[in-house]
Structures are given as structure tokens and as C-alpha cells.
Scaffold this active site. Structure first.
Site, PDB file in Angstrom:
ATOM      1  N   ASP A 222      -8.518  -6.888  -0.508  1.00  0.00           N
ATOM      2  CA  ASP A 222      -9.602  -7.520   0.234  1.00  0.00           C
ATOM      3  C   ASP A 222      -9.875  -6.716   1.500  1.00  0.00           C
ATOM      4  OD1 ASP A 222      -9.533  -9.686  -1.585  1.00  0.00           O
ATOM      5  OD2 ASP A 222      -7.911 -10.615  -0.440  1.00  0.00           O
ATOM      6  N   ASP A 258     -12.112  -6.331  -4.085  1.00  0.00           N
ATOM      7  CA  ASP A 258     -11.897  -7.758  -4.273  1.00  0.00           C
ATOM      8  C   ASP A 258     -12.723  -8.493  -3.218  1.00  0.00           C
ATOM      9  OD1 ASP A 258     -10.826  -9.804  -5.842  1.00  0.00           O
ATOM     10  OD2 ASP A 258      -9.272 -10.181  -4.378  1.00  0.00           O
ATOM     11  N   ASP A 262     -10.599 -13.317   2.306  1.00  0.00           N
ATOM     12  CA  ASP A 262      -9.946 -14.302   1.449  1.00  0.00           C
ATOM     13  C   ASP A 262      -8.871 -15.042   2.242  1.00  0.00           C
ATOM     14  OD1 ASP A 262     -11.580 -13.380  -0.525  1.00  0.00           O
ATOM     15  OD2 ASP A 262      -9.979 -12.779  -1.904  1.00  0.00           O
ATOM     16  N   ARG A 315     -19.241 -16.692  -4.044  1.00  0.00           N
ATOM     17  CA  ARG A 315     -18.200 -17.126  -3.108  1.00  0.00           C
ATOM     18  C   ARG A 315     -18.665 -17.063  -1.649  1.00  0.00           C
ATOM     19  NH1 ARG A 315     -12.751 -14.125  -5.542  1.00  0.00           N
ATOM     20  NH2 ARG A 315     -12.948 -14.933  -7.664  1.00  0.00           N
TER      21      ARG A 315
END
Ligand code: CA
Ligand code: CA
Length: 448
Positions: A222, A258, A262, A315
Site C-alpha cells: 500500500d 494495492d 489501508d 473503495r
């Protein structure tokens, strides 16, 4: 009347936008690196104000505000940055210029080939794990997969930075972290501000033939990852990915990224304000597993306010378990290739999203019913959304939940079961959101 109320609310919101002039900047800065302006020093020592979202709950978020003068750093290289971020003493780390995660020990830039294990060869990897050869029943295993894992660990040692607790990481004008991952594991009390964070490229994605019906390439890194920590303030940063069409192997996109941000593995109490999230597929994941046994229930509480979500695939955010306050954000949905729009609000298992006064700009191709996706949740509270459809005009009030429920079975409920208490300043009516967010979101908007 409507306009006057809107202007008054805008004016009030400007004061809380984080760009207000501090009280007495001239007093700050004694004993700190001499090239820092008084304003830079003031912003570097600023804590998340009381009541400003979930990050202000519990012990509050002060980052490195208590740093002694010898724990204030201005860094210009990967090596300096890594050293400065180490440990849990309160520290303020100013980033100057561009720091590239691929900067080697002598300063020269490394490439993926330099990080590959001697036994790793990508062409061999493709030949070995081609579904026609390896099949689709089991994940890759054996010497080549072991060599890929060693290569991935080499990259981790090079590009994944693991800061400690009680840290403020803040950019001076133009500061950029390129090819890095900020991985916070068991770190608490962290502030990240005024940074452009670009291109956390994974050199060694893994093929997983068992992921979905067709298999997927999965990337490990991430841009920012918060795990097992509490009290984070992510403010005035720009997260951005190059618009480069990735190749496909085995008919699936070679995924080298990714998430942008997160928040997983029992992390809690995070305020995400005035950021730009741009040109990426998976933006903000809150909770990475449906299994409650990992301790996520009761945690993963996050506030997202006054952010720009621009051209993202999915997301924004996708939530499990947490009470997540999503207010006054601006969503520009049309997505430039190679990214494709999926959805924005992911209503996952035991999630409690409270979405208020957000503004969406949709093209004629974007169906408002697709903004919400149900990933095993039961309800979402939505108030005061406005949307501009067809790419023009001023917009109008809409219910994205009604649009979703009109075409979905089962329907989602309209009460997520809580009402946010931790908000600083007024919630702006949605029509003012594009102006305010456009003025203040992203890196290089703070006067430092
Ligand atoms: Ca540099
Ligand atoms: Ca991730």
C-alpha cells in the site's frame, strides 16, 4: 436565502480547513533546524484539534508535537528519512524535495532487477505457473515461488518504511515520497501531512489462480498502511498513481499496486482530512477480513472529511466493522484509463457508514445505483448527498441509497445505528463541497 446560508457555512468551514493562520508562529522554532520557517515549525508541531473526528478520541493525536529540538529533522534522502523515523520518541520529520524508495546505499537508484533474488526469473515464473501448465487449483509453490518471496522481501527492506509511534511526518513545499510504502504496525499517535505520495510500485506481484474465477495478480504494498495502531491524523496529502496501462498475463491485469491508504488489523481512531486520492483502483480499505476473530469488532473507527476522491476504481472507502463518518467529501467519478469505476462506498460486514453532505460528479455513463456496493453489510446512513449527473450543471439532491435499493435485492437499510459526535465546525451543505475541497484538499495547500 439558500445562497446566503451556503456562503456563511463556507466561511465557517474555511476557518476549520486547517489553513488558518496560527496564533504566534514567531515563538516557535527556537533550537530547531534553521532552514525551517516559523510557519513550518508551527504546522509541524500542530496536534489534531479536540473533537476533530475519530482520531481525536481516546488519547488524542499529537504525533511528534512533544519532540525535543534534537528530534526535529529535515530529511532529503531515503537513508535520512529511514533513520529519522526510527523509534518511539516524539519526533517531527520534515521531508524536503523528492525521496525515492529505490535510492540505494550510495544514493544511486536501484531497479527491480537489483532487488530480484538470483534464482528469480519472471519469464520462468510465467512459464511455470501458466494455468495451462500449473492448473487453477493450487497457489504457486516451489523454488520459483520461494525466489519470488525472497525478492519481495528484498523490496520490502528497500522501499517499505516502518516508522515508530509519536511521529509527525510532514512535507515542506513540493515534498514527494516516490516508490515508498509507509507501513505502521503497532505504532500509535502519528500525523502525516502535506506530502505527495506516488507510485508505491510492487516489483514482484504474486499470481493467485484461486482468487476469483479467473485468478488474479496481487500486489503487496500500500502507499500507507495502518495496522494494530490507534490515533492517526492523515491530513493534506496527495496520493496519486501514474496512468500507465499495465500489461496482462494469463488474461489478467498485472496488478502492481494495492491500496492507497489501508486501515486494517484492529487499527482504530483515524481522522483523514483534506487529502486528494487520485487515479488508482483500490483507494481506502477499512478492515481486511470478514472474520471477527482477529479483533476488528469495536475498532476500525475512522472519519473521512473534506477529501477529494478523483478517478478511483473502488473503495472510497470500503468498510468492515467500523463506525465510519464520511462527510463533506467530493467525488469525481469519471475514471481515466487504465482505471475503471466500480463503486465508492463499500458496505461490508458489520460496517456502520454515516455519510453526510457529500457531493458526486458523475458522467452520463455512471449510474448512481453503482456508487454503493454491498459486501455483506446491512445498512448505511446517508444524508444530504448532492450529485451532478451527465458531467455538467450544478447538481441536485439525490439519494444514492434509494438508487441502489431500486435495483438491488436484498435492499440495504437506511440506519447504520449511530450518529457522529466528533466533528469540528459545521457540516457544509453539499453544494459548497466542491469549492471548499477544491481550494484546500491535497499537498502544498498548507503555507509551508
Ligand atoms: Ca532527494
Ligand atoms: Ca493493502
Amino acid at each position: 436565502m439558500q445562497n446566503r446560508k451556503l456562503i456563511a457555512a463556507l466561511a465557517a468551514a474555511l476557518v476549520t480547513a486547517g489553513a488558518g493562520i496560527p496564533g504566534s508562529p514567531a515563538e516557535a522554532g527556537a533550537g530547531e533546524p534553521s532552514q525551517l520557517s516559523p510557519l513550518a515549525t508551527w504546522y509541524g508541531r500542530q496536534a489534531l484539534p479536540a473533537g476533530d473526528g475519530w482520531g481525536s478520541a481516546g488519547a488524542g493525536t499529537t504525533g511528534g508535537a512533544a519532540a525535543s529540538p534534537d528530534q526535529v529533522y529535515v530529511v532529503t534522502s531515503r537513508a535520512e528519512l529511514t533513520d529519522a523515523l526510527r523509534g518511539d520518541a516524539p519526533k517531527i520529520v520534515f521531508v524536503q524535495g523528492t525521496i525515492d524508495g529505490f535510492e540505494g546505499p550510495a544514493g544511486a537508484l536501484l531497479g527491480c532487477d537489483d532487488l530480484a533474488d538470483p534464482a528469480y526469473d519472471f519469464d520462468d515464473y510465467l512459464a511455470t505457473f501458466d494455468p495451462e501448465v500449473w492448473g487453477r487449483e493450487t497457489e504457486p509453490a516451489g523454488p520459483l515461488e520461494d525466489a519470488r518471496v525472497r525478492s519481495m522481501r528484498n523490496q520490502e527492506a528497500q522501499t517499505v518504511l516502518k516508522p515508530g509511534s509519536n511521529t509527525t511526518l510532514i512535507g515542506l513545499r513540493g515534498a514527494t515520497l516516490l516508490h515508498t510504502t509507509l507501513l505502521f504496525n503497532e505504532a500509535d499517535n502519528v500525523i502525516i501531512r502535506n506530502l505527495t505520495i506516488r507510485d508505491a510500485f510492487d516489483c514482484f506481484p504474486q499470481w493467485d489462480p484461486t482468487d476469483g474465477d479467473l485468478g488474479n495478480w496481487n500486489s503487496n504494498w500500500d502507499y500507507v498502511s495502518v495496522r494494530r495502531g490507534t490515533n492517526f491524523w492523515i491530513d493534506h496529502n496527495t496520493f496519486v498513481t501514474p496512468n500507465v496501462e499495465p500489461p496482462s498475463f494469463f488474461g489478467r491485469k498485472f496488478e502492481t499496486y494495492d491500496g492507497l491508504l489501508d486501515i486494517t488489523h484492529t487499527a482504530d481512531l483515524v481522522t483523514i482530512s483534506h487529502n486528494v486520492f487520485r487515479d488508482h483502483d483500490k483507494a481506502v480499505l477499512i478492515g481486511s477480513t470478514d472474520n471477527p476473530g482477529g479483533g476488528d469488532p469495536g475498532r476500525l473507527n475512522v472519519t473521512l472529511r473534506h477529501n477529494l476522491f478523483d478517478g478511483l476504481g473502488q473503495r472510497a472507502p470500503r468498510v468492515r466493522f467500523g463506525q465510519v463518518d464520511v462527510y463533506n467529501n467530493y467525488y469525481r467519478i469519471p475514471v481515466a484509463a487504465p482505471f475503471e469505476y466500480g463503486y465508492s462506498w463499500g458496505v461490508g460486514v458489520e460496517s456502520a457508514i454515516y455519510a453526510e453532505n457529500n457531493y458526486f460528479s458523475l458522467s452520463a455513463d455512471d449510474d448512481p445505483a453503482t456508487v454503493i456496493a454491498d459486501w455483506g453489510g446491512t445498512a448505511i446512513t446517508e444524508r444530504g448527498t448532492w450529485a451532478r449527473t451527465g458531467g455538467s450543471g450544478f447538481g441536485r439532491p439525490v439519494s444514492l441509497l434509494d438508487a441502489y435499493n431500486a435495483v438491488s435485492d436484498p435492499a440495504l437499510g437506511d440506519d447504520a445505528g449511530w450518529t457522529p459526535q466528533l466533528r469540528r465546525g459545521p457540516v457544509l451543505p453539499a453544494p459548497g463541497v466542491p469549492v471548499l475541497v477544491g481550494l484546500f484538499a491535497g499537498a502544498d495547500r498548507l503555507p509551508i
